[in-house]
Design an enzyme around this catalytic site. Structure first.
Site, PDB file in Angstrom:
ATOM      1  N   ARG A   1       0.842  -1.212   0.000  1.00 21.85           N
ATOM      2  CA  ARG A   1       0.000   0.000   0.000  1.00 21.85           C
ATOM      3  C   ARG A   1       0.875   1.259   0.000  1.00 21.85           C
ATOM      4  O   ARG A   1       0.969   1.971  -0.985  1.00 21.85           O
ATOM      5  CB  ARG A   1      -0.955  -0.012   1.206  1.00 21.85           C
ATOM      6  CG  ARG A   1      -2.078   1.026   1.140  1.00 21.85           C
ATOM      7  CD  ARG A   1      -1.672   2.439   1.457  1.00 21.85           C
ATOM      8  NE  ARG A   1      -1.090   2.602   2.793  1.00 21.85           N
ATOM      9  CZ  ARG A   1      -0.531   3.732   3.210  1.00 21.85           C
ATOM     10  NH1 ARG A   1      -0.478   4.798   2.430  1.00 21.85           N
ATOM     11  NH2 ARG A   1       0.000   3.807   4.416  1.00 21.85           N
ATOM     12  N   ASP A   2       1.582   1.501   1.087  1.00 19.25           N
ATOM     13  CA  ASP A   2       2.330   2.763   1.186  1.00 19.25           C
ATOM     14  C   ASP A   2       3.455   2.797   0.165  1.00 19.25           C
ATOM     15  O   ASP A   2       3.847   3.867  -0.307  1.00 19.25           O
ATOM     16  CB  ASP A   2       2.903   2.922   2.602  1.00 19.25           C
ATOM     17  CG  ASP A   2       3.127   4.377   2.983  1.00 19.25           C
ATOM     18  OD1 ASP A   2       2.706   5.259   2.214  1.00 19.25           O
ATOM     19  OD2 ASP A   2       3.734   4.635   4.030  1.00 19.25           O
TER      20      ASP A   2
ATOM     21  N   HIS B   1       5.840   4.726  12.369  1.00 12.07           N
ATOM     22  CA  HIS B   1       5.764   4.605  10.891  1.00 12.07           C
ATOM     23  C   HIS B   1       6.767   5.608  10.325  1.00 12.07           C
ATOM     24  O   HIS B   1       6.454   6.782  10.122  1.00 12.07           O
ATOM     25  CB  HIS B   1       4.334   4.925  10.450  1.00 12.07           C
ATOM     26  CG  HIS B   1       4.101   4.923   8.969  1.00 12.07           C
ATOM     27  ND1 HIS B   1       3.357   3.948   8.324  1.00 12.07           N
ATOM     28  CD2 HIS B   1       4.477   5.780   7.985  1.00 12.07           C
ATOM     29  CE1 HIS B   1       3.295   4.219   7.031  1.00 12.07           C
ATOM     30  NE2 HIS B   1       3.970   5.331   6.796  1.00 12.07           N
TER      31      HIS B   1
ATOM     32  N   HIS C   1       9.532   7.029   7.672  1.00  8.54           N
ATOM     33  CA  HIS C   1      10.118   7.051   6.326  1.00  8.54           C
ATOM     34  C   HIS C   1      11.608   7.350   6.482  1.00  8.54           C
ATOM     35  O   HIS C   1      12.029   8.013   7.431  1.00  8.54           O
ATOM     36  CB  HIS C   1       9.398   8.100   5.474  1.00  8.54           C
ATOM     37  CG  HIS C   1       8.015   7.658   5.063  1.00  8.54           C
ATOM     38  ND1 HIS C   1       7.710   7.234   3.792  1.00  8.54           N
ATOM     39  CD2 HIS C   1       6.862   7.532   5.762  1.00  8.54           C
ATOM     40  CE1 HIS C   1       6.429   6.893   3.726  1.00  8.54           C
ATOM     41  NE2 HIS C   1       5.889   7.063   4.912  1.00  8.54           N
TER      42      HIS C   1
ATOM     43  N   CYS D   1       4.743   9.229  -0.236  1.00  5.92           N
ATOM     44  CA  CYS D   1       3.348   9.646  -0.308  1.00  5.92           C
ATOM     45  C   CYS D   1       3.226  10.648  -1.441  1.00  5.92           C
ATOM     46  O   CYS D   1       3.976  11.625  -1.489  1.00  5.92           O
ATOM     47  CB  CYS D   1       2.892  10.275   1.004  1.00  5.92           C
ATOM     48  SG  CYS D   1       1.226  10.952   0.895  1.00  5.92           S
TER      49      CYS D   1
ATOM     50  N   ASN E   1       9.516   4.189   2.663  1.00  7.07           N
ATOM     51  CA  ASN E   1       9.399   3.740   4.047  1.00  7.07           C
ATOM     52  C   ASN E   1      10.682   3.014   4.401  1.00  7.07           C
ATOM     53  O   ASN E   1      11.376   2.491   3.529  1.00  7.07           O
ATOM     54  CB  ASN E   1       8.251   2.734   4.181  1.00  7.07           C
ATOM     55  CG  ASN E   1       6.906   3.359   3.996  1.00  7.07           C
ATOM     56  OD1 ASN E   1       6.501   3.648   2.886  1.00  7.07           O
ATOM     57  ND2 ASN E   1       6.200   3.586   5.079  1.00  7.07           N
TER      58      ASN E   1
END
Ligand code: HMG
Ligand code: MG
Length: 285
Positions: free
Chosen positions: A14-15, A206, A208, A239, A248
């Site tokens: 996803r990310d 979370h 990056h 993003c 990430n």
């Protein structure tokens, strides 16, 4: 000596994939998720039911959910910005969903075309409906250190948004250093504030790796009691609405690092390396 369990929450499909410039087919996404499903994760975020006009890379998330081979014990998670996305996630049989808020107004507007308060209002019916059907909802707070539009973000502001999401019923709050601006010191200051609002056992980091400090930031978080970290296999990611947000932190790097420190992740490192290879091949495809 074991230092106990730490969970890596895999967000690469996803990310990671949401930010890839080249088109990645449903079959390629399914292959990546299936490879990750054999690595021992409990949770994999692999779908996003957002507007395809805003994030075209995530179109087809319903097909991906329909075509993966679901491994027992794995929860397959999807991002949902509003009721429309939540209904689509339910139809696709996501095992859990995530709502995503920002700690800064600039990023909130750029990412979901709403103020922070408006975005929380959109999440309320999702949490209400999810409670009725016993579906877990995770909450993200983005820009917990710095916003690409508004600059530095105060730890108390992060705590305020985390508290709201937790009070609304999110079972875990993932704290996003969206543009990788954090340092061990600023991450610690942020966590100390957030810990006053949400129990540390319900927090996830979370991070990056834009600034190359994600591993140091994980170490700072471990020392403050955080035991869940989001990571993306192959270091995929970013993003689309956060200029400068590179990948990430890579799952394989975090998994190896945690093992070296003596934490148990329950992950199969060979399988993760295989998935990382696959992820990197998609990236350059
Ligand atoms: P909007 O344009 O203000 O929404 O976007 P709208 O309600 O006016 O709808 C516009 C169109 O989108 C309509 O279609 C809707 O039907 C459609 P049209 O009539 O024009 O054909 N639409 C949808 N379609 C599919 N699924 C939906 C949906 N909702 C509306 N759920 C909206 C508002 C929230 C929809 C939009 O801004 C959006 O989708 N944003 C998502 C952005 C995004 O996904 N960003 C990346 C994820 S966040 C992130 O990566 C950070 C994180 O990793 C943590 C960190 O790193 O810090 C989580
Ligand atoms: Mg992210």
């Amino acid at each position: 000596m074991s230092l106990g369990p730490v969970e890596i929450f895999e967000v690469g499909p996803r990310d990671g994939l949401q930010n890839e410039p080249s088109e990645i087919s449903v079959a390629q996404k399914v292959a990546l998720v299936d490879c990750l499903s054999r690595a021992g994760f409990s949770r994999i975020e692999m779908a996003s039911f957002v507007s395809p006009k805003w994030v075209p890379q995530m179109a087809g998330s319903g097909d991906v959910l329909a075509q993966i081979t679901r491994a027992p014990g794995v929860r397959y998670a999807a991002l949902t910005p509003n009721m429309q996305g939540f209904q689509a996630a339910l139809a696709a049989k996501a095992d859990e969903v995530a709502v995503f808020a920002s700690a800064s107004e600039g990023f909130s507007k750029a990412n979901v075309n709403a103020s922070i308060d408006e975005s929380l209002e959109r999440f309320a019916p999702i949490l209400e409906e999810a409670r009725h059907i016993d579906l877990p909802v995770r909450g993200y707070v983005s820009c917990v250190i710095e916003c690409p539009y508004d600059g530095a973000v105060a730890p108390d502001q992060v705590a305020r948004i985390a508290d709201k999401l937790f009070a609304m019923g999110c079972y875990e709050i993932s704290l996003g250093d969206t543009i990788g601006a954090g340092t061990p010191d600023s991450i610690a200051r942020m966590l100390l504030a957030v810990r006053n609002a949400v129990p540390v056992g319900r927090l996830a980091g979370h991070y990056h790796d834009t600034g190359g400090r994600a591993i140091a930031n994980i170490d700072a978080s471990l020392s403050l009691g955080v035991r869940v970290f989001d990571a993306a296999v192959g270091g995929l990611g970013g993003c689309p609405y956060a200029p400068g947000a590179s990948g990430n932190v890579a799952t394989e790097t975090v998994a190896r690092h945690l093992a070296d420190l003596g934490y148990e992740t329950g992950l199969d490192l060979d399988q993760i390396n295989q998935a990382a290879q696959l992820a990197r091949s998609l990236r350059s495809a």
